[in-house]
Motif scaffolding. Structure first.
Motif, PDB file in Angstrom:
ATOM      1  N   GLY B 137       0.832  -1.166   0.354  1.00  0.00           N
ATOM      2  CA  GLY B 137       0.018  -0.045   0.106  1.00  0.00           C
ATOM      3  C   GLY B 137       0.977   1.156   0.001  1.00  0.00           C
ATOM      4  N   MET B 168      -6.053  -1.024   3.012  1.00  0.00           N
ATOM      5  CA  MET B 168      -5.309  -0.309   2.223  1.00  0.00           C
ATOM      6  C   MET B 168      -6.119   0.145   1.043  1.00  0.00           C
ATOM      7  N   LYS B 171      -7.986   3.084   1.767  1.00  0.00           N
ATOM      8  CA  LYS B 171      -7.288   4.297   1.897  1.00  0.00           C
ATOM      9  C   LYS B 171      -6.710   4.726   0.400  1.00  0.00           C
TER      10      LYS B 171
END
Lengths: 360, 236
Positions: B137, B168, B171
């Motif tokens: 990530g 992730m 995100k």
């Protein structure tokens, strides 16, 4: 760090170090001449190897392209000089005119090798470059018919030494009570060229071009996506490396006075690659160290192995040549085991080969 | 129109991987190209940049890209983040970011790196670490941050969620949303159809080399065929 070696905070110390090294290098040939002029010659050849290793470092260390036929560019430079300054064609051009020509011809051959191999990497590139080195040597061996271009395996003899007006690099001269023999004069010339090429290398590494090479070495697709013309950069690396090889070759030709294809065999290419790898790919100072070590250690062994055996066993058991290669090989194995990134690794290679727990 | 693709074709030997794709991206849009594994999404994207030989025409900012080499595109504001991220593993985070500004010749690179650190505090923490030691990530963050260093007008993202943990992925999609909010036009190639469609303005669905559906992302999300094929909702 010991305060004495804290170079970051005391630039004066750095300059003092540079002064000491410079002074040593200036006095060196006279000290060596005391032992024997042979050692001055050996030092000259060592400097030629430093030039070669620096050139190859651009291709292998900076751009990450493994070249196993590098000695071909040395050969191209050497033959360019030999053919333009020897009785072979009756041409006797001045050295300052031929050296740039030799460099250009070598650069052309660099591009000639680089262009068809642009898409190759790693092992495949190594095989093609190895073949290229052999092709050049075999051509030199056979270009004596139908037109006698290279004089074949007999090589070219009677090559002019460097000279400038009345000043010849081959003659001994006494100046200020010091005897400057031919090899000593060449030493200073080589030293000057080496310092120039070193400076060029240091600048190159920190330049935009140096960064682009770094990116090409790491990931070519990403490098292109960053706006780097990878084709140009790879060709440039081949051409630059070849140029340095060509200059070194021209000087070799003049110093030696005689060249033949024998001087440009595969083992020589491998020797230069070993210098780069052993010293530390991508680190200019490491490469210099590698070249100096691999040129001197075999010579030192040559002079010590025989007397040592006589002292120990009363007679000679093993030929010096044999034991020399044995020790040489063993030393290389040890270095690969204990310092795989080279004696003075570049910052990036050090990271690459560091264990995970070191990196975190 | 920022990017206009007409009749895009990609061949691998005798296999046609992309069969005449038409696609448009307008300035300020976030457009996604979704489809199953092997549908030809990545091939299409790479062909748009010129990383693959292609048939058809591609126009960027009104000019045809035919014959334009890949390395010229960043100077003109078109940057791709390749599949698998393509960070330089042995260079540090900061060196990677600096490399992203290679196409630029101005002196604000340092200030731009500081800006990226503001947006990606995680990268600031790891600035002296080599990119290869980052998690997947973080590498994706770095790849996007690095692409932003060349101040792109159009960002092509190739499967940014690939191989990442769900947290992730969320995100990274937040980051993509932020980048789009800053005015960067984005063409996003994704397998994760739901997330991509929720984020995008418009979407294209690709199936065995051809576009089978296109339209407003919301409409696609509600489409029965899309729901069955890509959002894992069984036919009723």
């Amino acid at each position: 760090m010991h305060p004495l070696f804290d170079t970051k905070n005391s630039p004066r110390l750095v300059w003092a170090g540079v002064a000491v090294v410079a002074l040593t290098l200036l006095v060196l040939p006279f000290a060596l001449a005391q032992i024997g002029t042979t050692w001055v010659r050996i030092t000259n050849y060592a400097i030629l190897y430093v030039l070669l290793a620096l050139g190859l470092n651009i291709v292998v260390g900076f751009a990450g392209l493994l070249d196993l036929g590098y000695i071909a560019f040395y050969a191209v430079g050497a033959y360019t000089y030999a053919l333009l300054a020897s009785p072979h064609f009756g041409l006797h051009l001045p050295f300052w005119a031929i050296l740039p020509i030799g460099a250009l011809v070598a650069a052309f051959f660099g591009v000639l090798l680089g262009a068809p191999t642009l898409k190759l990497r790693g092992d495949y590139l190594a095989i093609v470059t190895l073949g290229f080195g052999e092709i050049v040597r075999i051509f030199l061996n056979n270009l004596s018919r139908p037109v006698n271009l290279t004089n074949g395996p007999q090589g070219v003899t009677g090559i002019d030494p460097f000279s400038l007006g009345d000043f010849s690099f081959a003659r001994s001269e006494t100046f200020l009570g010091l005897t400057f023999s031919g090899p000593i004069k060449y030493y200073y010339l080589l030293l000057a060229v080496m310092v120039g090429i070193l400076a060029l290398n240091v600048r190159l590494q920190d330049s935009r071009i140096g960064r682009a090479w770094e990116a090409v070495r790491e990931d070519e697709t990403a490098a292109r996506a960053m706006g780097i013309n990878t084709t140009h950069m790879k060709l440039l690396a081949f051409a630059m490396g070849a140029t340095f090889g060509g200059v070194a070759g021209g000087m070799f030709s003049a110093i030696q006075g005689f060249i033949s294809p024998e001087s440009f065999i595969l083992v020589e290419s491998i020797l230069v690659v070993s210098m780069v790898v052993l010293g530390g790919m991508g680190n200019i100072w490491g490469v210099v160290l590698g070249a100096v070590l691999l040129s001197f250690v075999p010579e030192i062994l040559r002079w010590t192995v025989e007397p040592m055996q006589r002292a120990l066993f009363g007679h000679m058991l093993v030929e010096p040549e044999v034991i020399r290669m044995l020790i040489f090989g063993f030393a290389l194995v040890l270095i690969m085991l204990y310092r795989p990134a080279g004696l003075l690794p570049s910052a990036v290679r050090k990271r690459e080969l560091a264990r995970d727990d070191d990196a975190a | 129109m920022l990017l206009e693709v007409r009749g895009l074709e990609v061949h691998y030997g005798g296999i046609r991987a992309v069969k005449g794709v038409d696609l448009e991206v307008h300035a300020g849009e976030l457009v996604c190209l979704i489809g199953a594994n092997g549908a030809g999404k990545t091939s299409a994207l790479r062909a748009i940049c010129g990383l693959h030989a292609r048939g058809g025409s591609v126009r960027y900012a009104g000019e045809p890209l035919e014959g334009r080499p890949v390395f010229e595109l960043p100077r003109r504001g078109l940057v791709m983040v390749p599949e698998g991220r393509g960070v330089f593993p042995q260079l540090t985070v900061e060196e990677n970011l600096a490399m992203g500004a290679f196409a630029r010749t101005d002196a604000d690179v340092g200030a731009d790196i500081a800006l990226r650190y503001q947006a990606f505090p995680r990268l600031r923490e790891r600035r002296h670490q080599t990119a290869g030691t980052l998690s997947g990530g973080e590498q994706q963050m770095l790849a996007i941050a690095r692409a932003l260093m060349s101040r792109p007008k159009l960002l092509l993202l190739d499967e940014p969620s690939m191989g990442l943990a769900p947290l992730m992925v969320a995100k990274i999609f937040d980051i993509v949303r932020e980048v789009a909010a800053q005015g960067v036009t984005i063409l996003l190639v994704e397998q994760n159809a739901r997330l991509a469609l929720e984020l995008a303005d418009r979407g294209y669905v690709m199936e065995s080399g051809a576009i089978t559906l296109s339209g407003e992302a919301k409409a696609l999300l509600a489409d029965r065929k899309v729901r069955e094929a890509y959002l894992g909702e069984g036919a009723g």
